[in-house]
Design a protein around this motif. Structure first.
Motif, short mmCIF file in Angstrom:
data_model
loop_
_atom_site.label_atom_id
_atom_site.label_comp_id
_atom_site.label_asym_id
_atom_site.label_seq_id
_atom_site.Cartn_x
_atom_site.Cartn_y
_atom_site.Cartn_z
N GLY A 182 -14.32 71.43 -19.02
CA GLY A 182 -14.65 70.93 -17.69
C GLY A 182 -13.40 70.50 -16.93
N LEU A 183 -12.47 69.87 -17.65
CA LEU A 183 -11.23 69.41 -17.02
C LEU A 183 -10.43 70.56 -16.43
CD1 LEU A 183 -9.89 66.64 -19.43
CD2 LEU A 183 -10.71 66.35 -17.11
N GLN A 184 -10.56 71.76 -17.06
CA GLN A 184 -9.79 72.91 -16.57
C GLN A 184 -10.23 73.35 -15.18
OE1 GLN A 184 -7.33 73.53 -18.65
NE2 GLN A 184 -8.38 72.04 -19.94
N THR A 185 -11.49 73.01 -14.82
CA THR A 185 -11.99 73.47 -13.52
C THR A 185 -11.69 72.46 -12.41
OG1 THR A 185 -14.16 72.56 -13.99
CG2 THR A 185 -13.82 74.87 -14.54
N VAL A 186 -11.06 71.33 -12.76
CA VAL A 186 -10.69 70.37 -11.71
C VAL A 186 -9.46 70.93 -10.98
CG1 VAL A 186 -9.93 68.02 -11.22
CG2 VAL A 186 -11.52 68.44 -13.10
N PRO A 187 -9.58 71.16 -9.66
CA PRO A 187 -8.46 71.75 -8.93
C PRO A 187 -7.22 70.87 -9.02
CG PRO A 187 -10.44 71.75 -7.60
CD PRO A 187 -10.75 70.92 -8.81
N GLN A 188 -6.09 71.50 -9.36
CA GLN A 188 -4.84 70.77 -9.53
C GLN A 188 -4.38 70.11 -8.23
OE1 GLN A 188 -4.09 70.80 -12.74
NE2 GLN A 188 -2.60 69.20 -12.33
N GLN A 189 -4.77 70.72 -7.08
CA GLN A 189 -4.34 70.18 -5.78
C GLN A 189 -4.82 68.75 -5.58
OE1 GLN A 189 -5.89 73.16 -6.27
NE2 GLN A 189 -5.66 74.49 -4.49
N LEU A 190 -6.01 68.43 -6.15
CA LEU A 190 -6.55 67.08 -5.98
C LEU A 190 -5.62 66.05 -6.61
CD1 LEU A 190 -10.37 67.61 -6.61
CD2 LEU A 190 -9.17 67.29 -4.44
N TYR A 191 -5.06 66.40 -7.79
CA TYR A 191 -4.14 65.48 -8.44
C TYR A 191 -2.84 65.36 -7.63
CZ TYR A 191 -7.07 65.47 -12.57
OH TYR A 191 -8.11 65.30 -13.44
N GLU A 192 -2.39 66.51 -7.11
CA GLU A 192 -1.16 66.48 -6.32
C GLU A 192 -1.35 65.62 -5.08
OE1 GLU A 192 -0.49 70.65 -5.78
OE2 GLU A 192 -0.12 70.91 -7.93
N ALA A 193 -2.51 65.79 -4.42
CA ALA A 193 -2.82 65.00 -3.23
C ALA A 193 -2.85 63.51 -3.57
CB ALA A 193 -4.15 65.44 -2.64
N ALA A 194 -3.48 63.20 -4.72
CA ALA A 194 -3.58 61.80 -5.14
C ALA A 194 -2.19 61.24 -5.43
CB ALA A 194 -4.47 61.70 -6.38
N GLU A 195 -1.32 62.06 -6.01
CA GLU A 195 0.03 61.62 -6.32
C GLU A 195 0.81 61.29 -5.04
OE1 GLU A 195 2.32 64.24 -9.12
OE2 GLU A 195 0.66 63.55 -10.39
N ILE A 196 0.60 62.17 -4.03
CA ILE A 196 1.27 61.94 -2.75
C ILE A 196 0.81 60.62 -2.15
CG2 ILE A 196 1.45 62.80 -0.36
CD1 ILE A 196 1.25 65.64 -1.66
N ASP A 197 -0.49 60.32 -2.36
CA ASP A 197 -1.01 59.04 -1.85
C ASP A 197 -0.59 57.87 -2.73
OD1 ASP A 197 -2.18 60.43 0.13
OD2 ASP A 197 -4.19 60.45 -0.73
N GLY A 198 0.20 58.13 -3.76
CA GLY A 198 0.71 57.06 -4.61
C GLY A 198 -0.30 56.50 -5.59
#
Lengths: 337, 307
Positions: free
Chosen positions: A224-240
């Motif tokens: 299930g974790l594999q289907t989580v889009p990586q962009q969401l994590y990148e976006a969250a990282e940008i938001d700190g």
């Protein structure tokens, strides 16, 4: 279906507009996968399902209103074409008892005990196992962890261990002078009566089932974790976002359908618990404190040969678990998804 | 920045510690099964302190397991009596008798056929439930979901009667077909296939793809990791199936769990042979995990469609 669609495209009516709005609300494009195609994809599974699960399930319901008197040889229907003959025999001799099997349940104290034991094991085991599986899955999904394949395989191995063998091993490990107590006493802790106290014997079952199924659920969560889009994590990282915030606000919501799957199937699995208590606790010892519902049903059906009553028990079990699954699915947000 | 790297190091340490602890706790009982399989039975039962060093009785235990007349655990070359005479020599053609299946081979055969069949049925059904609209979709889905809770133990009697009506007793099909449309598999595929963007399917439709192409060219490849997980689930489900094979199969066709159960007698439990059989039965699963390992690649759907 198809002609209706082309006609409606020429002159859109209020009904079509309403349909369009409804479709846009459910985030589906108009015309996306409608009509017969769905049935065609479903057909092979449905066919197998109806014959091999549908019939036994309905026959069990039918049985629950009868008292079983023995196997029958009476022919219900036959034909003989010389080169091909067929004979359908009646399955069993039955006496109709109406709802008696169900009313008898209300005053069956052993059934109540079994229901209590199963619920107790469920409430401890499922949250413990799902939490462990989730933490393992997230940890193993982290980019810095090495030897992922090895760990994944090791953690998922218990489910491949043979049921009889692993239950036997737990039986031996949990003896008063077994391995677990040996470890406990050698670090200065008191020995625990794993198999002889009613509380701890349930905990032994919890431990055995958790040991066996955590890795299995971890595999499902990992997929299930594999289907989580990586962009969401990148976006969250940008938001700190911190690691925990990413887990809480990205992983958990994205994983919700799969997490729900794991919770529901684990709950169901616990209700189906059968072999472990039979082997580890010798069929419900001490004092029926580990007898589970399915074990009780099995006893009723195959030892006492009260197939009708066992069928009624089955249907009560089905009702309880369906209700529980429906509640979990609704709380888990399947309703609005 | 230094604060951040220190925190990162703590996280890494915690993750490793947790995984290692889990791995150790997981391996202890398994290791014990292995050690027990290498010890003489008396040696194994007489010690109260845990033994950590394997003994040297594995082959001896395996031989005593194989020597049991009633259940063959690992098969052996069969006697081929059927052949074609070409004039210049004989050619055996009865492949089914090249090797007489033991419980180990039977289990592998049944589990592989079952897994492949069920993967097809479940992924198709899951695709239908996830990506199509049709009448009675919800009731059908919940009906299938509801069957998840059925204790298989209870379906044994009606299923046995059904199998004898259609002449499938003592056939491997009898333990393959009933759960080929595995409700768990349908549920899992449906849950995962919902994450395939509708826009992706729609753009393929615009390019002229048929509905079946959507299924096997888009849905299946994007679901590789889920299919791999499901394959493991299905394989293990069949691998561990116990009560129904016990009822429906006769001696000579036994699968592993049924064969092992024969070692638990009323008078005597053959611990050494159970442990040998259990040790051997883990090997195919390890192979399965290693084969499917590669499918667990991340981010398959990432970037397939710009939202």
């Amino acid at each position: 279906m198809a002609t209706q669609d082309t006609a409606s495209q020429a002159t859109p009516t209020a009904r079509d507009r309403l349909r369009f709005v409804r479709q846009s609300v459910s985030h589906r494009l108009p015309n996306a996968g409608e009509g017969l195609v769905g049935y065609l994809f479903l057909l092979p599974a449905l066919l197998v399902f109806t014959v091999f699960l549908g019939f036994p399930i309905l026959y069990t319901l039918y049985l629950s209103f009868f008292r079983f008197e023995g196997v029958s040889n009476e022919t219900v229907f036959w034909f003989d074409l010389g080169f091909f003959s067929y004979e359908l025999t009646r399955i069993a001799d039955l006496t109709f008892v109406g709802l008696n099997n169900y009313t008898a349940l209300l005053s069956d104290s052993l059934f109540h005990q079994a229901l209590f034991n199963t619920t107790f094991i469920l409430l401890v085991q499922v949250p413990l196992m799902v939490a462990l599986a989730l933490v393992f899955a997230v940890a193993l999904n982290a980019s810095f962890v090495r030897f992922k394949g090895v760990f994944r395989t090791v953690l998922a191995l218990p489910v491949s261990a043979n049921l009889v063998a692993y239950s036997t091993v737990f039986l031996l490990m949990m003896q008063d002078a077994g391995l677990v107590n040996y470890v406990l006493t050698s670090v200065g802790l008191p020995a625990i009566p794993w198999l002889t106290s009613s509380f701890w014997s349930r905990m032994t079952i919890v431990g055995a089932v958790t040991w066996r199924w955590t890795g299995y659920n971890m595999i499902i969560l990992l997929a299930g974790l594999q289907t989580v889009p990586q962009q969401l994590y990148e976006a969250a990282e940008i938001d700190g976002a911190s690691r925990f915030e990413k887990f809480r606000y990205v992983t958990i919501p994205q994983l919700r359908p799969v997490l729900l799957f794991v919770v529901v199937t684990s709950t169901i699995g616990t209700f189906k618990l059968f072999s472990e208590p039979v082997i580890i606790n010798g069929g419900g010892a001490p004092l029926d404190s580990t007898i589970t519902i399915v074990q009780y049903i099995y006893q009723t059906a195959f030892i006492d040969f009260r197939l009708g009553y066992a069928s009624a028990l089955t249907y009560v079990l089905i009702a309880v678990v369906s209700l529980l699954s429906a509640v979990q699915l609704n709380v888990g947000g399947e309703g609005d998804a | 920045m230094r604060e951040e790297t220190r925190r990162e190091a703590v996280w890494q340490f915690l993750a490793y510690a947790f995984i290692l602890l889990g791995a150790v706790l997981t391996l202890v009982p398994l290791y014990w099964i292995f050690v027990a399989s290498t010890l003489d039975e008396q040696e194994f039962l007489s010690t109260t302190e845990p033994r950590l060093i394997p003994g040297d009785s594995f082959l001896q235990n395996f031989e005593s397991l194989q020597a049991r007349g009633n259940v063959q655990f690992v098969g052996h070359p069969g006697e081929m009596t059927q052949y074609v005479d070409f004039g210049f020599g004989y050619v055996y053609y009865d492949v089914w008798h090249l090797w007489d299946l033991g419980a180990l081979e039977s289990s592998i055969f049944v589990a592989v056929v079952y897994t492949l069949l069920s993967l097809v049925l479940c992924s198709m059904a899951g695709f239908a439930f996830a990506k199509y609209e049709f009448r009675f979709k919800k009731p059908m889905f919940y009906a299938i979901l509801a069957t998840l809770i059925l204790p298989i133990q209870l379906l044994v009697i009606p299923l046995f009667l059904l199998m004898s009506q259609i002449g499938l007793t003592n056939s491997y099909w009898a333990i393959i077909l009933p759960w080929a449309a595995n409700p768990l598999g349908i549920f899992l595929m449906r849950q995962n296939m919902r994450s395939i963007p509708d826009a992706l399917l729609e753009s393929a439709r615009m390019d002229g793809a048929t509905e079946f192409q959507l299924y096997y060219k888009i849905a299946l490849p994007t679901m590789k990791s889920s299919l791999a997980a499901l394959a493991i689930i299905l394989f293990l489900f069949q691998w561990n199936l116990f009560l129904f094979p016990l009822v429906i199969l006769e001696q000579g066709k036994y699968t592993i769990p049924v064969a092992i159960n024969q070692l638990v007698g009323a008078q005597r439990v053959y611990y050494d042979q159970i442990m040998v059989a259990a040790t051997l039965s883990i090997i195919p699963i390890v192979v399965l995990f290693l084969v499917l390992q590669k499918q667990f690649v991340s981010g398959i759907l990432a970037g397939s469609v710009k939202e």
